[in-house]
Design an enzyme around this catalytic site. Structure first.
Site, PDB file in Angstrom:
ATOM      1  N   ASN A  45       9.816  10.006  10.787  1.00 52.53           N
ATOM      2  CA  ASN A  45       8.757   9.045  10.462  1.00 52.53           C
ATOM      3  C   ASN A  45       7.498   9.344  11.278  1.00 52.53           C
ATOM      4  O   ASN A  45       6.374   9.356  10.764  1.00 52.53           O
ATOM      5  CB  ASN A  45       9.211   7.613  10.766  1.00 52.53           C
ATOM      6  CG  ASN A  45      10.174   7.057   9.736  1.00 52.53           C
ATOM      7  OD1 ASN A  45      10.372   7.647   8.676  1.00 52.53           O
ATOM      8  ND2 ASN A  45      10.768   5.919  10.034  1.00 52.53           N
ATOM      9  N   ARG A 372       8.716  11.729  -7.768  1.00 50.26           N
ATOM     10  CA  ARG A 372       9.631  12.527  -6.947  1.00 50.26           C
ATOM     11  C   ARG A 372      10.955  12.688  -7.679  1.00 50.26           C
ATOM     12  O   ARG A 372      11.461  11.726  -8.263  1.00 50.26           O
ATOM     13  CB  ARG A 372       9.895  11.868  -5.583  1.00 50.26           C
ATOM     14  CG  ARG A 372       8.664  11.721  -4.697  1.00 50.26           C
ATOM     15  CD  ARG A 372       9.061  11.240  -3.301  1.00 50.26           C
ATOM     16  NE  ARG A 372       7.929  10.727  -2.562  1.00 50.26           N
ATOM     17  CZ  ARG A 372       7.062  11.477  -1.881  1.00 50.26           C
ATOM     18  NH1 ARG A 372       7.213  12.797  -1.883  1.00 50.26           N
ATOM     19  NH2 ARG A 372       6.058  10.937  -1.225  1.00 50.26           N
ATOM     20  N   ARG A 402       3.162  13.594  -1.833  1.00 49.72           N
ATOM     21  CA  ARG A 402       3.085  14.227  -0.523  1.00 49.72           C
ATOM     22  C   ARG A 402       4.425  14.802  -0.064  1.00 49.72           C
ATOM     23  O   ARG A 402       5.445  14.120  -0.069  1.00 49.72           O
ATOM     24  CB  ARG A 402       2.569  13.215   0.499  1.00 49.72           C
ATOM     25  CG  ARG A 402       2.112  13.837   1.797  1.00 49.72           C
ATOM     26  CD  ARG A 402       1.305  12.838   2.585  1.00 49.72           C
ATOM     27  NE  ARG A 402      -0.054  12.706   2.086  1.00 49.72           N
ATOM     28  CZ  ARG A 402      -0.703  11.542   1.981  1.00 49.72           C
ATOM     29  NH1 ARG A 402      -0.115  10.432   2.304  1.00 49.72           N
ATOM     30  NH2 ARG A 402      -1.940  11.522   1.543  1.00 49.72           N
ATOM     31  N   HIS A 432       1.547   6.906  -9.569  1.00 52.43           N
ATOM     32  CA  HIS A 432       2.696   6.495  -8.772  1.00 52.43           C
ATOM     33  C   HIS A 432       3.645   5.596  -9.565  1.00 52.43           C
ATOM     34  O   HIS A 432       4.708   5.217  -9.081  1.00 52.43           O
ATOM     35  CB  HIS A 432       2.192   5.766  -7.510  1.00 52.43           C
ATOM     36  CG  HIS A 432       3.254   5.442  -6.513  1.00 52.43           C
ATOM     37  ND1 HIS A 432       3.724   4.155  -6.312  1.00 52.43           N
ATOM     38  CD2 HIS A 432       3.944   6.233  -5.663  1.00 52.43           C
ATOM     39  CE1 HIS A 432       4.646   4.170  -5.370  1.00 52.43           C
ATOM     40  NE2 HIS A 432       4.801   5.411  -4.953  1.00 52.43           N
ATOM     41  N   TYR A 465      18.218   4.317  -1.242  1.00 52.60           N
ATOM     42  CA  TYR A 465      17.130   3.346  -1.272  1.00 52.60           C
ATOM     43  C   TYR A 465      17.518   2.163  -2.151  1.00 52.60           C
ATOM     44  O   TYR A 465      18.174   2.336  -3.176  1.00 52.60           O
ATOM     45  CB  TYR A 465      15.852   3.958  -1.869  1.00 52.60           C
ATOM     46  CG  TYR A 465      15.212   5.080  -1.092  1.00 52.60           C
ATOM     47  CD1 TYR A 465      15.797   5.608   0.061  1.00 52.60           C
ATOM     48  CD2 TYR A 465      14.015   5.630  -1.517  1.00 52.60           C
ATOM     49  CE1 TYR A 465      15.202   6.643   0.758  1.00 52.60           C
ATOM     50  CE2 TYR A 465      13.400   6.675  -0.824  1.00 52.60           C
ATOM     51  CZ  TYR A 465      14.006   7.176   0.315  1.00 52.60           C
ATOM     52  OH  TYR A 465      13.406   8.202   1.000  1.00 52.60           O
ATOM     53  N   HIS A 586      13.322  -0.602  -0.525  1.00 52.19           N
ATOM     54  CA  HIS A 586      12.230   0.053  -1.242  1.00 52.19           C
ATOM     55  C   HIS A 586      11.753  -0.733  -2.462  1.00 52.19           C
ATOM     56  O   HIS A 586      10.679  -0.455  -3.000  1.00 52.19           O
ATOM     57  CB  HIS A 586      12.687   1.458  -1.658  1.00 52.19           C
ATOM     58  CG  HIS A 586      11.585   2.349  -2.143  1.00 52.19           C
ATOM     59  ND1 HIS A 586      11.418   2.674  -3.474  1.00 52.19           N
ATOM     60  CD2 HIS A 586      10.594   2.991  -1.475  1.00 52.19           C
ATOM     61  CE1 HIS A 586      10.375   3.472  -3.601  1.00 52.19           C
ATOM     62  NE2 HIS A 586       9.857   3.689  -2.410  1.00 52.19           N
TER      63      HIS A 586
END
Length: 677
Positions: A45, A372, A402, A432, A465, A586
């Site tokens: 992180n 992703r 990213r 996104h 998640y 999440h």
């Protein structure tokens, strides 16, 4: 009213969140190997924070010296000073935590040993291992007037040594190969280990045998990883190839941090400051390992019985009770809305839906946004199969996700080769959103099956998640999805939608209107939001207004939170908690009101300015009574958590939820409760 009273700086808020991660590593109720993983998570992180957020601030400090953030009116330089100060404290906590865990592992027979403490047989084994597996991969270098400093790679360890030859000071440099394991098992029981970096350090005298070595150390640099595409591209080349070129520049971007395994000698420090062009405050000394991916592979190396004893009990997602595995997914969704709750339920029903659509002669098209994906993805296989079957497949894949850029570039090429129509989204805005639209002909009518989620279509992280996947045949949502894909494909960000909330232009205004509706109810109003982060000033101001009107507000925010609760007369009707546990929280769930009139929405957007104004996001209303009840149940369990939840204080710090020692109050771990259910 001063901004500082009820707002806090985004970056400092994030550091406090990461401190919460480190708290899990200190929690004695967490299995020992899991605690070691939390140190690793804290480390990764922090790596990403320096690569992105600190990198951005360095650029801001250089080009916009008088710019101030809109939360606490701090310049970029002031934020950097605060970050370096707080990070130094976190390094000390990390080192102390790691040292304690290492000691407790030793009591279990798991040791990370220094070379000098190895016995004769172990040293013989390590010598042979070094000569056979490490030495052939090493490329030692010297740095002096004739040998310039090489381009050091980000997040790669280097052994550095101060060398002397005929009264001449030289620097010795050896890169620790990325292809060798971080830890090397010693002996047959797989419980004693040595770090590969230390083994190289032990042989550094042999590597530079013609020199006298006065000092040696291990360093690791972190480079800026925030590379925007705006100023890099001119539209004359293929966008995918442009992204490949941009990613290469990440390897040589400026350095934001230097880590060292021990205190640097004056010679080594002078070299680092001069040649790497960093300031002293950017150097952090840590006694914990510089590379910390090994905690995730360690359980597989250790004896099974010992590993199981020191880890969380194995948990596998179950089949959803709301889905009939033997019946067509299309027919089930045609009858009623369906919801999957990851990681407690399997992703299989959604994958089955795509596979079914790919093989259905009535399917006309499949359109999906991809942010992703796992390195191995059945989803891509099914999309390719659909295209090969003559179905129109449109994949809007975000190449700027990213640190997943290369993975997404590879997938875009694979999809394109299979005949899929691959798009990259509008210039200047990341896509996104998590939305998939299946259009099919049902008899003489057009039917839409729409899936909207809170997380990525990642078949690996869906087991780690917590996320929501919603599937519906609602005609209006389907028509909105058609409009969404049409608009995004032509770069139109100002589309109009009947049910869906779409950023960058339509989402935030609707959220603010919904909050206004609760403000009108005053003390009868209620808001319950679950998200990853809260930074959007407009949303913050509206929540403050709601609190002052008497609306009861419960926020479940895992990470960054720039709003401070509990300030008398301002935010005293706001409670904010963060839950860090076995799974990464999440999902984004937004509930307005209470009882039968409660409105619930789910989607991909946090209430961050980057999501509400600078990204393409989708949030959908939930009308199914059954699914609304399930979502409300998830929120209620989160609000009951008194084991992993921490309450945010007006000071910006988090505290455990106080439980009276004499109380009969039941301990509630929200994630464990959902696992049991």
């Amino acid at each position: 009213m001063k901004h500082e009273i009820y707002k806090q700086n985004r970056e400092l808020s994030w550091l406090r969140f990461n401190e919460r991660v480190l708290e899990e590593a200190n929690d004695k109720t967490v299995p020992l190997l899991e605690r070691l993983k939390f140190v690793s998570i804290f480390t990764s992180n922090l790596d990403e924070f320096f690569m992105i957020r600190v990198g951005i601030l360095f650029k801001m400090a250089e080009i916009k010296k008088h710019w101030k953030d809109n939360k606490c009116q701090m310049t970029a330089s002031e934020q950097l000073d605060a970050i370096f100060s707080e990070t130094s404290k976190l390094y000390k906590k990390k080192d102390s935590t790691y040292s304690q865990i290492k000691s407790e592992l030793s009591e279990q027979g798991i040791e990370f040993v220094a070379y000098k403490k190895c016995n004769k047989e172990e040293k013989k084994f390590l010598k042979e291992y070094y000569q056979d597996n490490i030495l052939p991969l090493l490329s030692p270098q010297i740095v002096d007037a004739r040998h310039p400093t090489p381009n050091l790679q980000s997040k790669i360890s280097y052994i550095v040594a101060s060398l002397k030859n005929k009264n001449k000071n030289i620097l010795g440099l050896v890169q620790c190969p990325a292809t060798i394991p971080e830890i090397i098992p010693i002996g047959d029981d797989s419980k004693r280990f040595i770090f590969a970096e230390e083994l190289i350090v032990e042989h550094i005298d042999e590597i530079f045998s013609m020199y006298k070595i006065s000092d040696k150390n291990i360093i690791c640099i972190t480079r800026n990883g925030d590379l925007t595409t705006d100023e890099e591209t001119d539209g004359s080349e293929d966008y995918r190839n442009q992204m490949k070129l941009i990613l290469k520049k990440r390897r040589v971007s400026f350095i934001v941090r230097v880590e060292a395994a021990k205190s640097l000698s004056s010679e080594l420090e002078e070299f680092i400051l001069r040649t790497l062009k960093v300031q002293k405050k950017q150097i952090f000394v840590t006694s914990a390992p510089l590379k910390m991916k090994f905690p995730f592979s360690l359980p597989e190396i250790l004896p099974v019985e010992l590993s199981g004893k020191l880890s969380y009990p194995l948990f596998s997602p179950v089949d959803s009770k709301s889905v009939d595995a033997k019946t067509s997914m299309i027919s089930q969704i045609s009858e009623r809305d369906l919801m999957l709750s990851y990681p407690y339920e399997k992703m299989d029903p959604f994958l089955k839906l795509i596979k079914e659509a790919a093989e259905d002669p009535n399917t006309l098209s499949i359109k999906i946004t991809i942010y992703r994906l796992a390195h191995r993805a059945k989803l891509v296989d099914y999309l390719c199969r659909a295209a090969e079957n003559g179905i129109e497949v449109t994949t809007l894949i975000e190449l700027r996700a990213r640190f997943d850029e290369l993975n997404n570039i590879d997938w875009s090429e694979r999809l394109e080769d299979a005949g899929c129509h691959v798009l990259y989204g509008p210039e200047g805005y990341k896509v996104h959103s998590k939305i998939c639209l299946i259009t099919r002909r049902n008899d003489s009518q057009i039917q839409y099956i729409t899936q909207i989620g809170t997380g990525n279509y990642n078949e690996k992280t869906c087991k780690l998640y917590t996320d929501i996947s919603f599937m519906t045949s609602d005609v209006q949502i389907g028509k909105d999805a058609v409009e969404f894909f049409k608009n995004v494909c032509i770069g139109n960000l100002g589309g109009k939608y009947s049910k869906l909330l779409v950023s960058p232009l339509g989402l935030k205004s609707k959220i603010l209107q919904l909050i206004d509706s609760e403000i009108a109810k005053k003390s009868e109003g209620a808001l319950t939001f679950k998200m990853n982060s809260l930074t959007d000033v407009d949303v913050i101001e509206k929540l403050v207004e709601a609190s002052q009107a008497g609306v009861k507000i419960n926020l479940i925010i895992r990470g960054i939170c720039c709003l401070l609760p509990g300030i008398p007369g301002i935010t005293d009707n706001i409670t904010i908690r963060s839950i860090v546990g076995k799974f990464l929280e999440h999902s984004r769930i937004y509930a307005f009101g209470k009882g039968a009139k409660e409105q619930i929405f789910i989607g991909s957007a946090d209430m961050m300015t980057r999501n509400t104004e600078n990204r393409v996001e989708v949030i959908t209303p939930i009308k199914s009574k059954e699914i609304k009840n399930r979502l409300r149940s998830i929120l209620n369990i989160m609000l009951l958590d008194n084991v992993k939840a921490r309450l945010l204080q007006p000071s910006g710090k988090y505290i455990k939820i106080p439980i009276e020692s004499s109380s009969d109050e039941k301990l509630v771990n929200a994630q464990e409760m959902q696992c049991e259910e």
